[in-house]
Enzyme design. Structure first.
Site, PDB file in Angstrom:
ATOM      1  N   THR A 265       2.141  -1.548   3.732  1.00 22.83           N
ATOM      2  CA  THR A 265       3.485  -1.771   3.203  1.00 22.83           C
ATOM      3  C   THR A 265       4.015  -3.158   3.571  1.00 22.83           C
ATOM      4  O   THR A 265       3.609  -3.727   4.597  1.00 22.83           O
ATOM      5  CB  THR A 265       4.431  -0.687   3.759  1.00 22.83           C
ATOM      6  OG1 THR A 265       5.789  -1.068   3.514  1.00 22.83           O
ATOM      7  CG2 THR A 265       4.269  -0.501   5.271  1.00 22.83           C
ATOM      8  N   ASP A 266       4.953  -3.658   2.759  1.00 24.44           N
ATOM      9  CA  ASP A 266       5.583  -4.951   3.094  1.00 24.44           C
ATOM     10  C   ASP A 266       6.455  -4.840   4.343  1.00 24.44           C
ATOM     11  O   ASP A 266       6.859  -5.854   4.914  1.00 24.44           O
ATOM     12  CB  ASP A 266       6.395  -5.489   1.899  1.00 24.44           C
ATOM     13  CG  ASP A 266       7.580  -4.627   1.499  1.00 24.44           C
ATOM     14  OD1 ASP A 266       7.768  -3.524   2.060  1.00 24.44           O
ATOM     15  OD2 ASP A 266       8.343  -5.044   0.593  1.00 24.44           O
ATOM     16  N   GLU A 267       6.723  -3.603   4.792  1.00 21.65           N
ATOM     17  CA  GLU A 267       7.569  -3.431   5.988  1.00 21.65           C
ATOM     18  C   GLU A 267       6.897  -3.928   7.261  1.00 21.65           C
ATOM     19  O   GLU A 267       7.548  -4.088   8.286  1.00 21.65           O
ATOM     20  CB  GLU A 267       7.956  -1.957   6.169  1.00 21.65           C
ATOM     21  CG  GLU A 267       8.851  -1.442   5.086  1.00 21.65           C
ATOM     22  CD  GLU A 267       9.740  -0.293   5.547  1.00 21.65           C
ATOM     23  OE1 GLU A 267       9.877  -0.087   6.759  1.00 21.65           O
ATOM     24  OE2 GLU A 267      10.299   0.380   4.671  1.00 21.65           O
TER      25      GLU A 267
ATOM     26  N   TYR B 260       8.311   3.991  11.570  1.00 24.93           N
ATOM     27  CA  TYR B 260       7.431   4.111  10.400  1.00 24.93           C
ATOM     28  C   TYR B 260       6.586   2.847  10.237  1.00 24.93           C
ATOM     29  O   TYR B 260       5.352   2.898  10.167  1.00 24.93           O
ATOM     30  CB  TYR B 260       8.245   4.380   9.125  1.00 24.93           C
ATOM     31  CG  TYR B 260       7.491   4.040   7.858  1.00 24.93           C
ATOM     32  CD1 TYR B 260       6.396   4.808   7.433  1.00 24.93           C
ATOM     33  CD2 TYR B 260       7.845   2.921   7.081  1.00 24.93           C
ATOM     34  CE1 TYR B 260       5.688   4.477   6.280  1.00 24.93           C
ATOM     35  CE2 TYR B 260       7.145   2.591   5.928  1.00 24.93           C
ATOM     36  CZ  TYR B 260       6.067   3.365   5.534  1.00 24.93           C
ATOM     37  OH  TYR B 260       5.356   3.034   4.396  1.00 24.93           O
TER      38      TYR B 260
ATOM     39  N   LYS C   3       2.534   2.187  10.582  1.00 22.38           N
ATOM     40  CA  LYS C   3       1.727   1.650   9.481  1.00 22.38           C
ATOM     41  C   LYS C   3       0.994   0.385   9.928  1.00 22.38           C
ATOM     42  O   LYS C   3      -0.150   0.141   9.533  1.00 22.38           O
ATOM     43  CB  LYS C   3       2.609   1.339   8.262  1.00 22.38           C
ATOM     44  CG  LYS C   3       3.167   2.546   7.533  1.00 22.38           C
ATOM     45  CD  LYS C   3       2.125   3.427   6.894  1.00 22.38           C
ATOM     46  CE  LYS C   3       1.431   2.774   5.713  1.00 22.38           C
ATOM     47  NZ  LYS C   3       0.465   3.750   5.076  1.00 22.38           N
TER      48      LYS C   3
END
Ligand code: NAD
Ligand code: DAU
Length: 360
Positions: free
Chosen positions: A148-150, A172, A176
Site C-alpha cells: 500500500t502507499d501507506e 495497519y 503492511k
C-alpha cells in the site's frame, strides 16, 4: 549473484508460461480487490484458486459471477482457510500446483487497527511468512505482495518514490511494511521472485461498507449522517479497483523480481471533495455531513510517484469522477449486496467507532 538469481527467476516464469493453463493462487480473493483480481485472472483464462479466511470483510458472493460466467465457469476453486495456517497452505499448494501467488489477504482497515492490532500482525506479517515459505518449497514462479502507499507515511509535499524511506504511522501500515520487507528479503536471501505493489486508495463495487466511499454512500442512501473526520481536507489518491488489478496483473508479467512498484490512480482529492460527489450523485443534501473527532495520528496526505510503472507502459483507464459516480450508483442499485452486511458485527463496530462521535 543477484544476476544469477534474476536469470533463474525469469527462466522459471517462462517455463511455467509454456504449460497449458496457468494456476494462480489469490489469497484474500473473497474480499474487495481480491475478487476483482480473481475475475480478471479467470477472464484471461487462468485457473484461479482462492484461499480466504472469510473474516467480516470476506464474502463468497463476490465470486458468484465468476463461478457462473460463460467464459469463467469451472476455472475457480475456493478454499476457506487462514494464510497463517501452514498446514492448510501446504495442502493447497501440494494439491493445486500453484504457478503464481498474489497475496491480497490482509486486515485492511486503519480504524480497526487503532482499536486492536493483533490480527493485523498475524495476517499482514506472519501470514506473509507462511506463504513465502510455501512458495520457496514449491518453486513458485512469482509471489506478488500487494502492499500500500501507506507504507511511506504522511507526505506533506511532492510524491513518494519507491526508493524513499518507509515511514508507516499506524498499526495497519506498520504491519503492511513488515510484510513487504519480509517478502523482499526472500528475494535477496533466497532468490524467490517477489514483486511488491504499492497501490493507492482503491474504490469500486463490492467494497465492505466500512471504508470512506461505501460507508458514506450507504449512509447517504439511508439518510444517515456522514462522519467526516477533522476538517475533511486530508488528501487521498483514488484508484479504481479494476485499474489496481490490471496494474498488478501487468506487473506479474512485466515487473522485475525483487522490485517494488507504486500504483497511483493520479487522482488526489480531499475527503470533502469525495464526499460532495457522493452526495451529489445521490441527490442528498450536504447537511448530512457531520464533522466529527479526527482519527488519531491521521495521515494528512498520500501521494506516490508512478513514473517507474509508467515507464513499463501501464496507465489507469478509469476517470475519477465518472468512476466514483458509477460506483455510488452501484451501491444505490445493489442494496441486496450491502444491506445484509450492515448488521451484527458491523453494527457493533459502528457503535464503537462512531457512537461517541455522532452521539448515537
Ligand atoms: P478487504 O478487507 O476487502 O479483503 C481482505 C480479504 O482478506 C477478505 O476477504 C478477508 O476474508 C481475507 N483475509 C483476512 N485475513 C485472512 C487470513 N488470515 N487468511 C486468509 N484470508 C484472509 O481488503 P481490500 O481492500 O480488498 O485489500 C486487499 C489488499 O490490498 C490488502 O492487502 C490491502 O492491504 C491492499 N490494499 C488495499 C487498498 C485499498 O484502498 N482497499 C489500497 C492499497 C492496497
Ligand atoms: O492508501 C491505501 C489505503 O487506503 C489502504 O492500504 C487501506 O487498506 C484502505 O483502507 C485505505 O486506507 P484509508 O485509511 O485511507 O481509507 P479509509 O476509507 O478508511 O479512509 C479514507 C479517508 O477518509 C481517510 O482520510 C479517513 C477518512 N474517513 C474515513 C472514514 C471511514 C473519514 O473522514 N470518515 C470515516 O468515517
Amino acid at each position: 549473484m543477484r544476476d544469477g538469481l534474476r536469470n533463474t527467476a525469469h527462466k522459471i516464469l517462462s517455463m511455467k508460461q509454456t504449460s497449458k493453463t496457468q494456476t494462480i493462487l489469490v489469497t484474500g480473493g473473497a474480499g474487495f480487490i481480491g475478487s476483482h483480481f480473481a475475475r480478471l485472472a479467470a477472464r484471461r483464462g487462468m485457473r484461479v484458486i482462492v484461499l480466504d479466511k472469510l473474516t467480516y470483510a470476506g464474502n463468497p458472493e463476490n465470486l458468484e459471477d465468476i463461478r457462473r460466467g460463460r467464459k469463467t465457469a469451472g476455472l475457480l476453486e475456493f478454499y476457506r482457510g487462514d494464510i497463517c495456517n501452514a498446514e492448510m497452505v501446504e495442502h493447497v499448494f501440494a494439491r493445486e500446483g500453484i504457478d503464481f501467488v498474489v497475496n491480497f489477504a490482509a486486515e485492511t482497515h486503519v480504524d480497526r487497527s487503532l482499536l486492536g492490532a493483533g490480527s493485523f500482525i498475524d495476517t499482514d506479517v506472519r501470514g506473509v511468512h507462511v506463504l513465502l515459505e510455501a512458495c520457496l518449497r514449491h518453486k513458485t514462479a512469482r509471489f506478488i505482495q500487494v502492499s500500500t502507499d501507506e507504507v511511506y507515511g504522511s507526505v506533506a509535499e511532492g510524491s513518494s518514490k519507491e526508493s524513499d524511506t518507509l515511514s508507516p504511522r499506524n498499526p495497519y501500515s506498520a504491519a503492511k511494511t513488515g510484510g513487504e520487507l519480509l517478502a523482499r528479503s526472500y528475494w535477496t536471501s533466497h532468490g524467490l521472485p517477489v514483486i511488491v505493489t504499492r497501490g493507492s486508495n482503491t474504490y469500486g463495487p463490492n467494497q465492505y461498507p466500512e471504508k470512506l466511499l461505501p460507508l458514506f454512500a450507504t449512509n447517504a442512501i439511508d439518510g444517515q449522517p456522514l462522519p467526516l473526520y477533522g476538517d475533511g481536507l486530508q488528501v487521498r489518491d483514488w484508484l479504481h479497483a479494476t485499474d489496481h488489478c490490471s496494474a498488478i496483473f501487468f506487473l506479474m508479467e512485466k515487473g522485475e523480481p525483487g522490485e517494488a512498484y507504486n500504483v497511483p490512480g493520479g487522482n488526489e482529492r480531499t475527503n470533502l471533495e469525495m464526499t460532495r460527489v457522493i452526495l451529489d450523485e445521490l441527490g442528498r443534501p450536504e447537511s448530512l455531513i457531520r464533522r466529527v473527532e479526527d482519527r488519531p495520528g491521521h495521515d494528512r496526505r498520500y501521494s506516490i510517484d508512478g513514473s517507474k510503472l509508467r515507464a513499463l507502459g501501464w496507465r489507469p483507464a478509469v476517470l475519477w469522477e465518472q468512476g466514483v459516480r458509477k460506483t455510488v450508483r452501484w451501491y444505490a442499485e445493489n442494496g441486496s449486496w450491502w444491506r445484509p452486511l450492515r448488521s451484527g458485527e458491523f453494527l457493533e463496530y459502528y457503535k464503537r467507532q462512531y457512537g461517541k462521535r455522532l452521539g448515537i
